[in-house]
Design an enzyme around this catalytic site. Structure first.
Site, PDB file in Angstrom:
ATOM      1  N   ASP A   1       0.856  -1.182   0.000  1.00  0.00           N
ATOM      2  CA  ASP A   1       0.000   0.000   0.000  1.00  0.00           C
ATOM      3  C   ASP A   1       0.899   1.241   0.000  1.00  0.00           C
ATOM      4  O   ASP A   1       2.122   1.132   0.161  1.00  0.00           O
ATOM      5  CB  ASP A   1      -0.859  -0.061   1.278  1.00  0.00           C
ATOM      6  CG  ASP A   1      -2.077   0.849   1.207  1.00  0.00           C
ATOM      7  OD1 ASP A   1      -2.179   1.654   0.271  1.00  0.00           O
ATOM      8  OD2 ASP A   1      -2.923   0.748   2.114  1.00  0.00           O
TER       9      ASP A   1
ATOM     10  N   GLU B   1       2.677   5.207  -3.805  1.00  0.00           N
ATOM     11  CA  GLU B   1       2.671   6.255  -4.859  1.00  0.00           C
ATOM     12  C   GLU B   1       3.994   7.014  -4.905  1.00  0.00           C
ATOM     13  O   GLU B   1       4.384   7.397  -6.003  1.00  0.00           O
ATOM     14  CB  GLU B   1       1.503   7.219  -4.613  1.00  0.00           C
ATOM     15  CG  GLU B   1       0.137   6.581  -4.783  1.00  0.00           C
ATOM     16  CD  GLU B   1      -0.252   5.670  -3.625  1.00  0.00           C
ATOM     17  OE1 GLU B   1       0.298   5.862  -2.529  1.00  0.00           O
ATOM     18  OE2 GLU B   1      -1.079   4.776  -3.828  1.00  0.00           O
TER      19      GLU B   1
ATOM     20  N   ASP C   1      -9.034   3.976  -1.852  1.00  0.00           N
ATOM     21  CA  ASP C   1      -9.921   4.286  -0.726  1.00  0.00           C
ATOM     22  C   ASP C   1     -11.229   4.920  -1.181  1.00  0.00           C
ATOM     23  O   ASP C   1     -11.407   6.134  -1.139  1.00  0.00           O
ATOM     24  CB  ASP C   1      -9.178   5.184   0.262  1.00  0.00           C
ATOM     25  CG  ASP C   1      -7.992   4.449   0.878  1.00  0.00           C
ATOM     26  OD1 ASP C   1      -7.927   3.204   0.741  1.00  0.00           O
ATOM     27  OD2 ASP C   1      -7.130   5.096   1.484  1.00  0.00           O
TER      28      ASP C   1
END
Ligand SMILES: *[C@@H]1O[C@H](CO)[C@@H](O)[C@H](O)[C@H]1NC(C)=O
Ligand SMILES: *[C@@H]1O[C@H](CO)[C@@H](O)[C@H](O)[C@H]1NC(C)=O
Length: 986
Positions: free
Chosen positions: A561, A564, A638
């Protein structure tokens, strides 16, 4: 998971004590759009849009200042090399831009433009930066894995001072016409133009230039730093007609980007001549067919943005950037697809406008041309052009370059149970027990952030997870798996061995001053592993060894996760662009591929967890780039527990398939908030047709494991999950095709029916692989039917009732979808493999018999496939798989046959353990839906023949009644799944 607004309040308070940043004080209601740039806030986007406006407003009097020097052009071995001259300063100066046009064996063309001065490193960096001087030219190494062989048949067909023509591609049916002055390329197929580069003159390569400081500053800045000019400050009085305000240091949200190389963007217009629809460039919460971006009713005003970011609770119907980027676009019109792949990893914006070409009354098909304008902040201009003509060919050609979906662990296509967080090993075991008590199948339970000790990855919270090994073994009893979260940020804490090693080996991302970069993420002060560094990948692998990451077992897999990367106190919630990576590249150059390098590192690590254990990894990623399909699955981040986010899942997942990364899904139930029972139920029904099927929930959301639902919801959700499990053989076969040639796993109408124009914008229904199963979930409250688009003249049966639907090509048909059903149709002409015995996990079904469901078409025939292997190892590469082609035929009174789909002599294959075990697996039932009365009505039995043996199997025939099609059920067929067999009706 996750986002900083998702901080549980106690954690938030703790963090606030440490970080004096207002940005942590966000309401949890929705993404704060102002945290992220609009084109207006981005210097290069703004400059290029202005450049476009200026060029377009001048119409034909605008001349693009780029031309190829005729003498510089040479063509050899499928490659044209030349130099483009860019004229600047009112014709007084020129900039040399070497260009290569490569023609590849696949029929793909590639255009690469560099800047000579940068190649020679003949530039000066500002701020004493240690960044590299070249334009970033290494994304190819990360994204491209094949397909670069030059086409030796490509040939120069014409060359003079005005243009050069190269013929290439299948039977030399493709043509690139390169215009020298101004520079531009037209790509033709069979004599017709499909794609044009720089036709509108928007090519813009911002060359390097020194910053000319004003002789005497008009207003000396108070801190003496004359380089920090805010965007809205007066430009310095320099002799130039260009507006320099956004050339140098840029400011956004309290951060300064020092831009040591100044302006260096690359931009180009790409026109799809006669094409009304374009798809791709994920990830956006937008429609499948992309919208126009320069205003107008129902259109966007900002370009589609690609700049991987932690945009939680994202807004819907928006060109705003999300977690991943794939700069691949496909254009489609009736019977023709073309595409482009813009190989650049920097921040990128894409404007889309459509022009009606009414002037040509003879134009065939769509008369609209889609114009696109691509702008990237730095790097090479590097674009691949695909000429199709079918969507399938585009998919194949693109995946030859970037690779295909990795064959998944078989469990990974089952149902995943996740939440932030299962708080202890007892909690995990309790969920496991209760799923069994309610007989809801699942394969994987997930641990989010909180399983760690103080958010230090590779550790366990010893208080809550007293015995992870016993927990893993308990899951193993029902052949289930555990997935745990591992993120790229490493807690800055003395004594934490991962931190110590990262630091000692200098494997972390560095800041602009070349020191280890420190930012804020879940653990507070953190450092980021730099997976551009091969040594970092090697080191990362050591951390996953079973003896190093204690508490993990063979059934532990990984979730990446925040890659980015998400940095809570960074600009736009990510790293500063002037950070430095391995090789001296700025973060600016590599941002969009960063997440993929981390995903890859974890994938590589799982491959080498133990000597002599070569198993397929499973790694979920949030951030991705072109090529991420080679490393695992993605999810759409999300999202929110509302109907809009459920509906948005479909176009997003379909678009992933178009862009070559089809193994995706959205959080079932929605991450933020508490879905009402009806919404949760509908989401499960939709999720059962996402390639990646995982329920997930935020830490503040109420528990919502499916067994907690009351009836009738619980039973309906159970049925949806079981439907997924019964169709796993069909899903696995669809994954096999994605692995083989890049085909989408779930397919939009334009892809399966490229000549049916009415379906080109349909993005709320999908075909599952090539099974002919057409699914449309209910995505609105209080809705009991769906209108399904029918793309052809075939017959369609309701999957659940066998009702023959009154369908017509290009029309919609209303299908009943009360709470316990969705729109699920079987297209005539397909045979779908199923396993009908419900069990607790996919692994427990491995050696179950199969049911074949035959949906008879208008011609009385049907075809289908089954691909199966051990679902775990790479033995399939050595032929350890079963791949059958089934066919229902009308000849000789009728028959159903099974042969090896690849024409192999299966008897010659030396069977391994799995293939041997499959010897005991048979075809149990065959259900023939739409069975013609003439052939089936009076049948009590059929003959089954396999090898030298012949036997009979019982048949029961059900005549058509009240709209339901006739069907026949062949009872215990008893033919081995891996062997050739024939069922004879006569
Ligand atoms: C498009 O393809 C279909 C199916 O192959 C064919 O029947 C039709 O004639 C084609 N139309 C055009 C405009 O090429
Ligand atoms: C993945 O890791 C391998 C092994 O170190 C390396 O060769 C490859 O370039 C990496 N690919 C990406 C996309 O990071």
């Amino acid at each position: 998971m996750a986002s900083r607004s998702g901080q549980p309040s106690w954690k938030r308070t703790a963090l606030l004590g440490l970080v004096s940043l207002g940005c942590l004080l966000q309401p949890a209601a929705a993404v704060k759009e102002s945290d992220f740039k609009k084109c207006d806030h981005s210097g290069f986007c703004n400059r290029n849009r202005k450049y476009a406006d200026n060029a377009i407003s001048q119409g034909s009097s605008f001349i693009s200042p780029y031309e190829i020097i005729p003498e510089s052009a040479s063509f050899r071995d499928g490659q044209l090399e030349a130099v483009i001259l860019k004229t600047i300063n009112d014709q007084e100066e020129t900039v040399r831009l070497p260009i290569t046009v490569s023609f590849l064996e696949s029929g793909t063309a590639r255009v690469t433009v560099d800047e000579e001065r940068r190649q020679k490193k003949d530039i000066e960096l500002r701020h004493n930066s240690r960044a590299r001087k070249e334009r970033y030219n290494e994304v190819e190494k990360l994204a491209i894995v094949g397909g670069l062989t030059l086409d030796s048949n490509a040939r120069l067909a014409h060359q003079d001072k005005s243009h050069i023509t190269v013929k290439y591609g299948p039977s030399s049916s493709f043509e690139a016409v390169i215009k020298l002055s101004p520079f531009g390329i037209e790509f033709k197929r069979d004599g017709a133009t499909h794609v044009k580069l720089n036709d509108r003159g928007l090519l813009n390569v911002e060359h390097w230039r020194p910053k000319v400081e004003p002789a005497a500053p008009v207003h000396p800045p108070p801190d003496g730093d004359d380089q920090q000019q805010p965007l809205d400050a007066e430009p310095p009085p320099v002799e130039t007609r260009e507006d320099e305000t956004s050339w140098w240091d840029e400011f956004f949200g309290g951060n300064t980007d020092t831009k040591p190389r100044g302006p260096e963007s690359v931009a180009l217009d790409i026109s799809f001549v006669g094409y009304e629809h374009v798809y791709g460039i994920p990830e956006h919460a937008s429609s499948l067919s992309l919208k126009e971006t320069r205003g107008g009713e129902g259109q966007y005003t900002d370009p589609y943005r690609l700049y991987n970011a932690d945009v939680f609770e994202y807004v819907l119907d928006s060109p705003m950037t999300l977690y991943g980027s794939i700069p691949f676009m496909q254009a489609h019109k009736k019977n023709s697809s073309v595409g482009v792949f813009w190989l650049n990893a920097a921040e990128t914006w894409v404007d889309i406008t459509k022009a009606k070409a009414s002037s040509n009354p003879l134009a065939i098909g769509s008369k609209t041309t889609t114009n696109t304008h691509w702008m990237s902040e730095s790097g090479l201009l590097d674009v691949f052009v695909f000429l199709g003509p079918t969507p399938h060919e585009i998919t194949k050609d693109y995946s030859q370059l970037t690779g295909t979906t990795t064959m998944p662990q078989e469990f990974a296509i089952g149902y995943h149970q996740c939440r932030w967080n299962y708080i202890s090993d007892d909690d995990v075991k309790d969920v496991d027990r209760r799923m069994d008590r309610y007989q809801i199948p699942y394969d994987v339970i997930w641990l989010d952030l909180e399983y760690t000790d103080d958010r230090k990855f590779f550790t366990w919270d010893a208080h809550m997870f007293k015995d992870p090994i016993a927990m893993g073994e308990k899951l193993q009893e029902s052949k289930r798996q555990l997935v745990v979260l591992i993120d790229p940020h490493i807690k800055n804490k003395e004594g934490y061995s991962v931190f110590t090693e990262l630091k000692a080996n200098e494997l972390a991302v560095r800041n602009k001053d070349d020191n280890m970069y420190d930012g804020w993420c879940w653990p507070g002060s953190s450092h980021w592993v730099d997976c551009f560094n091969p040594k970092a990948i090697e080191w990362w692998a050591t951390l996953f060894k079973y003896d190093k990451f204690q508490g993990t077992l063979e059934n532990t897999f990984i979730w990446n996760d925040m890659n980015e990367p998400s940095v809570f106190n960074g600009p736009e919630v990510t790293m500063p662009k002037d950070n430095l990576h391995f090789g001296g590249w700025e973060h600016r150059d590599v941002h969009n591929v960063n997440g993929m390098t981390f995903h890859n590192a974890t994938f590589q690590a799982l491959l080498s967890r133990k000597a002599n254990e070569l198993r397929r990894p499973f790694v979920l990623t949030r951030s991705f780039y072109a090529g991420s399909q080679r490393f695992g699955a993605m999810w759409t981040g999300d999202n929110q527990a509302d109907w809009g986010h459920l509906a948005a899942s479909l176009p997003m997942i379909l678009n992933q398939g178009i862009a070559g990364f089809p193994f995706g899904g959205s959080d079932v139930g929605g991450f933020f908030g508490n879905p009402e029972a009806e919404l949760l139920t509908r989401w499960y029904q939709a999720g059962a047709f996402f390639p990646f099927f995982r329920a997930h929930a935020h830490i503040d959301a109420r528990r919502r494991e499916p067994y907690l639902l009351s009836e009738p919801y619980r039973g309906i959700v159970t049925a949806a999950v079981r439907l997924r499990y019964s169709l796993l053989p069909a899903w696995y076969t669809a994954f096999f095709h994605a692995h083989r040639d890049g085909s989408p796993i779930v397919r939009p109408m334009f892809w399966t029916h490229p000549s049916e124009e009415a379906g080109f914008a349909v993005d709320d229904q999908l075909f599952l692989g090539s099974t002919g199963l057409l699914h449309k979930p209910v995505v609105e409250k209080d809705t009991e039917s769906v209108d399904m688009f029918i793309p052809d003249d075939e017959v369609y049966y309701d999957y659940f009732t066998y009702r023959l639907l009154p369908t017509a090509k290009g029309k919609r048909v209303t299908v009943a979808a009360p709470l316990d059903r969705t729109g699920l149709l079987m297209r005539g002409g397909h045979i779908v493999p199923r396993r009908d015995t419900p069990r607790r996990s996919a692994q427990l079904m491995r050696f179950d018999d199969y049911t074949l469901v035959v949906a008879v078409n208008k011609a009385g025939t049907a075809e289908g496939e089954l691909y199966v292997d051990d679902g775990d190892s790479y033995d399939y590469e050595g032929g350890q798989f079963i791949h059958r082609a089934f066919r229902l035929d009308t000849a000789n009174g009728g028959s159903i046959t099974s042969v090896d789909a690849q024409g192999r002599d299966t008897k010659a294959i030396q069977p391994g353990a799995w293939l041997k075990a499959m010897d005991a697996v048979h075809v149990d039932k065959v259900i023939v839906v739409g069975a013609p009365a003439a052939a089936w009505k009076n049948k009590a039995e059929v003959t089954v023949q396999s090898g030298a043996e012949t036997w009979t199997a019982p048949v029961k025939y059900y005549a058509a009644e009240q709209g339901r099609a006739a069907f026949a059920v062949i009872g215990r067929v008893g033919a081995r799944i891996g062997e050739d067999w024939t069922v004879k009706l006569a």
